[in-house]
Scaffold this active site. Structure first.
Site, PDB file in Angstrom:
ATOM      1  N   SER A  23       4.499  -2.779  -0.452  1.00  0.00           N
ATOM      2  CA  SER A  23       5.757  -2.036  -0.294  1.00  0.00           C
ATOM      3  C   SER A  23       6.860  -2.940   0.243  1.00  0.00           C
ATOM      4  CB  SER A  23       5.557  -0.877   0.693  1.00  0.00           C
ATOM      5  OG  SER A  23       4.715   0.083   0.130  1.00  0.00           O
ATOM      6  N   ARG A  27      10.445  -4.378  -1.636  1.00  0.00           N
ATOM      7  CA  ARG A  27      11.757  -4.174  -1.002  1.00  0.00           C
ATOM      8  C   ARG A  27      12.473  -5.492  -0.778  1.00  0.00           C
ATOM      9  NH1 ARG A  27       8.690   0.049  -0.288  1.00  0.00           N
ATOM     10  NH2 ARG A  27       9.489   2.093   0.378  1.00  0.00           N
ATOM     11  N   GLY A  91       5.354   2.149  -9.832  1.00  0.00           N
ATOM     12  CA  GLY A  91       6.256   3.256  -9.515  1.00  0.00           C
ATOM     13  C   GLY A  91       7.301   2.830  -8.500  1.00  0.00           C
ATOM     14  N   SER A 166       8.434  11.456   0.304  1.00  0.00           N
ATOM     15  CA  SER A 166       8.186  10.317  -0.582  1.00  0.00           C
ATOM     16  C   SER A 166       9.099   9.165  -0.203  1.00  0.00           C
ATOM     17  CB  SER A 166       8.433  10.714  -2.048  1.00  0.00           C
ATOM     18  OG  SER A 166       8.638   9.549  -2.823  1.00  0.00           O
ATOM     19  N   GLN A 168       9.424   6.498  -1.810  1.00  0.00           N
ATOM     20  CA  GLN A 168      10.076   5.953  -3.005  1.00  0.00           C
ATOM     21  C   GLN A 168      11.376   6.695  -3.279  1.00  0.00           C
ATOM     22  OE1 GLN A 168       7.227   5.859  -6.205  1.00  0.00           O
ATOM     23  NE2 GLN A 168       5.979   4.313  -5.185  1.00  0.00           N
ATOM     24  N   ASP A 314      -1.968   6.385   0.041  1.00  0.00           N
ATOM     25  CA  ASP A 314      -2.608   5.451  -0.896  1.00  0.00           C
ATOM     26  C   ASP A 314      -4.091   5.226  -0.598  1.00  0.00           C
ATOM     27  OD1 ASP A 314      -0.291   5.148  -2.307  1.00  0.00           O
ATOM     28  OD2 ASP A 314       0.326   3.316  -1.286  1.00  0.00           O
ATOM     29  N   LYS A 341      -0.132   9.672  -9.025  1.00  0.00           N
ATOM     30  CA  LYS A 341      -0.151   8.247  -8.674  1.00  0.00           C
ATOM     31  C   LYS A 341      -0.498   7.440  -9.939  1.00  0.00           C
ATOM     32  CE  LYS A 341       1.043   8.736  -4.418  1.00  0.00           C
ATOM     33  NZ  LYS A 341       2.364   8.273  -4.023  1.00  0.00           N
ATOM     34  N   ARG A 386      -6.659   1.090  -7.190  1.00  0.00           N
ATOM     35  CA  ARG A 386      -7.290   1.537  -5.945  1.00  0.00           C
ATOM     36  C   ARG A 386      -8.612   2.266  -6.212  1.00  0.00           C
ATOM     37  NH1 ARG A 386      -3.373  -0.068  -2.458  1.00  0.00           N
ATOM     38  NH2 ARG A 386      -1.236   0.516  -2.914  1.00  0.00           N
TER      39      ARG A 386
HETATM   40  C1  S3P Z   1       5.398   3.526  -1.738  1.00  0.00           C
HETATM   41  C2  S3P Z   1       5.410   4.858  -1.474  1.00  0.00           C
HETATM   42  C3  S3P Z   1       4.310   5.775  -1.811  1.00  0.00           C
HETATM   43  C4  S3P Z   1       3.039   5.013  -2.167  1.00  0.00           C
HETATM   44  C5  S3P Z   1       3.293   3.829  -3.046  1.00  0.00           C
HETATM   45  C6  S3P Z   1       4.252   2.864  -2.368  1.00  0.00           C
HETATM   46  C7  S3P Z   1       6.573   2.713  -1.368  1.00  0.00           C
HETATM   47  O1  S3P Z   1       4.699   6.579  -2.895  1.00  0.00           O
HETATM   48  O2  S3P Z   1       2.117   5.878  -2.782  1.00  0.00           O
HETATM   49  O3  S3P Z   1       2.099   3.140  -3.351  1.00  0.00           O
HETATM   50  O4  S3P Z   1       6.464   1.480  -1.341  1.00  0.00           O
HETATM   51  O5  S3P Z   1       7.617   3.300  -1.088  1.00  0.00           O
HETATM   52  P1  S3P Z   1       5.551   7.928  -2.666  1.00  0.00           P
HETATM   53  O6  S3P Z   1       6.748   7.553  -1.915  1.00  0.00           O
HETATM   54  O7  S3P Z   1       5.932   8.434  -4.013  1.00  0.00           O
HETATM   55  O8  S3P Z   1       4.634   8.866  -1.941  1.00  0.00           O
END
Ligand code: S3P
Length: 432
Positions: A23, A27, A91, A166, A168, A314, A341, A386
């Site tokens: 993550s 970023r 994602g 979320s 994300q 996760d 996911k 995973r």
């Molecule tokens: C993530 C947020 C999570 C997680 C993903 C990484 C991120 O998803 O499942 O593997 O880096 O912001 P969600 O925000 O959709 O729950």
């Protein structure tokens, strides 16, 4: 490719360093590209997902070089890419980038296509298109699914109450807010990982703590800097689980990210009876880190509190694998997000555990797993990194070898997994 894992015949042991946090790496790749000047990143996760985000930034005109384990980005000016941006399986890459580009002043009038692989093309994008469109973004999709076609436009800040926790979605809206007029505030129904909020100030962005929301003012300039990525607790979780199942002597995991919005797995495993000793070390930037000593433990099934679910989102594949060999019953509820996911993780994990003889009931928003013994056999990751790693760890205590189909997807987040688990004494072998 098929991966064969043999039951552990001796105690696993050793010291272990997890790969960089996925993550945070995503970023930093995005923020480093948006920021003026040079951004240097050490400890960046070298995996398919984060490489895809880095390649997208390069296609947007960011100069990227690598030397001695340090990635350098020279950002601040973007240009329209020559072709579609391919985010592969990621994602996070697609959703965060869509937010960052939606109002970017250098890209106004351009026509940017974001594509992904088969799995990513089935994952819901309406959850970001909705709030971004409310800000004025122009995004076309296939009924809420990728490919996304983006025409960066001028945006206005919003106050957005998120329907699901979320990170994300929160991060996509905040990144769009960087290029919007006035303030953008997001309000979450519960805590989700807060890496974006922790990183933005290091790029010179002032965060507004508008409790119960958090936000920022638009039109701020980002400045590059030097960053180090802590180890990924989500990757370390597989090694922790291996230790709980098969390490009498213990395994010490160093440099593990211990951000409290990510530590649900530690809370859940501790409640299941895991012998974990945490020793915090010096923080890396704004991220807490530490070492964890893990030893083989007699795990018991629990009812997982609903408020821990987003903090361990996760880690459910590996938690479900451990529940399959814990004493008693584990109940997971309030976890329907697992269905969107990299795969439908509830359906896939339930089906694969059943193939190994586990008794369980799949629920619309969770599962009830009755712990016991697991047999050997053949299972399938369904293209989900995973799930492949969770099944490989569970195989350490199976009655016979387990063969995992499509295990090559491990490369998505943790290409060194097989080597790392082997170095601790496990026996894993690629078959084709
Ligand atoms: C993530 C947020 C999570 C997680 C993903 C990484 C991120 O998803 O499942 O593997 O880096 O912001 P969600 O925000 O959709 O729950």
């Amino acid at each position: 490719m098929r991966l064969r894992v043999a039951p552990a015949t001796a105690s696993l042991c050793g010291r272990y360093l997890p790969p960089g946090d996925k993550s945070i790496s995503h970023r930093l790749a995005i923020l480093g590209g948006l920021a003026d000047g040079e951004t240097q990143i050490s400890g960046f996760l070298d995996a398919a997902d984060t490489r895809a985000t880095l390649a997208a930034m390069a296609a947007l005109g960011v100069a990227i070089s690598e030397a001695n384990g340090v990635i350098t980005l020279v950002g601040g000016r973007l240009r329209p890419p020559a072709g579609p941006l391919d985010l592969g399986n990621s994602g996070t890459g697609m959703r965060l980038l869509c937010g960052a580009l939606a109002g970017h002043p250098d890209l106004r009038g351009a026509h940017i296509v974001l594509v992904g692989d088969e799995s990513l093309s089935c994952r819901p994008m309406a959850r970001i298109i909705g709030p971004l469109a409310e800000m004025g973004a122009r995004i076309d999709s296939r009924s809420g699914l990728a490919p996304l076609v983006l025409e960066p436009a001028s945006l206005k800040g919003i106050r957005y109450v998120m329907p699901v926790a979320s990170a994300q979605v929160k991060s996509a809206v905040l990144l769009a807010g960087l290029y919007a007029e006035a303030e953008t505030i997001v309000i979450e129904p519960g805590p989700s990982r807060d890496h974006s909020e922790r990183l933005l100030p290091a790029f010179g962005v002032e965060i507004i703590d508008g409790a119960p929301g958090i936000g920022l003012r638009g039109c701020q300039t980002l400045h590059g800097g030097r960053f180090h990525v802590p180890g990924d607790l989500s990757s370390a979780a597989f090694i922790l689980a291996a230790g709980l199942l098969a390490s009498e002597q213990g395994i010490v995991l160093d440099n593990v990210g211990l951000n409290p919005t990510r530590d649900g797995v530690l809370r859940i495993l501790s409640a299941m009876g895991a012998d974990l000793e945490l020793s915090p070390t010096e923080a890396i930037g704004a991220e807490p880190v530490g070492s964890i000593r893990v030893r083989k433990s007699d795990l018991v099934g629990i009812d997982i509190p609903g408020e821990w679910v987003p903090l361990a989102i996760d880690e459910f594949p590996i938690i479900m694998a451990l529940a399959a060999v814990a004493k008693g019953t584990t109940r997971i509820r309030g976890a329907s997000e697992l269905r969107v996911k990299e795969s439908d993780r509830l359906a896939v994990m339930c089906a694969q555990l059943k193939r190994l003889g586990v008794e369980l009931e799949e629920m619309p928003d969770g599962a009830i797993i009755h712990g016991g013994r697991v047999s050997g056999g053949r299972v399938d990751s369904a293209g989900d990194h995973r799930i492949a790693m969770s099944l490989a760890v569970l195989a350490l205590v199976a009655e016979d070898s387990v063969e995992i189909e499509q295990a090559e997807w491990i490369r998505t987040s943790y290409p060194g997994f097989v080597a790392d688990l082997s170095a601790l004494g496990a026996s894993l072998q690629w078959l084709d």
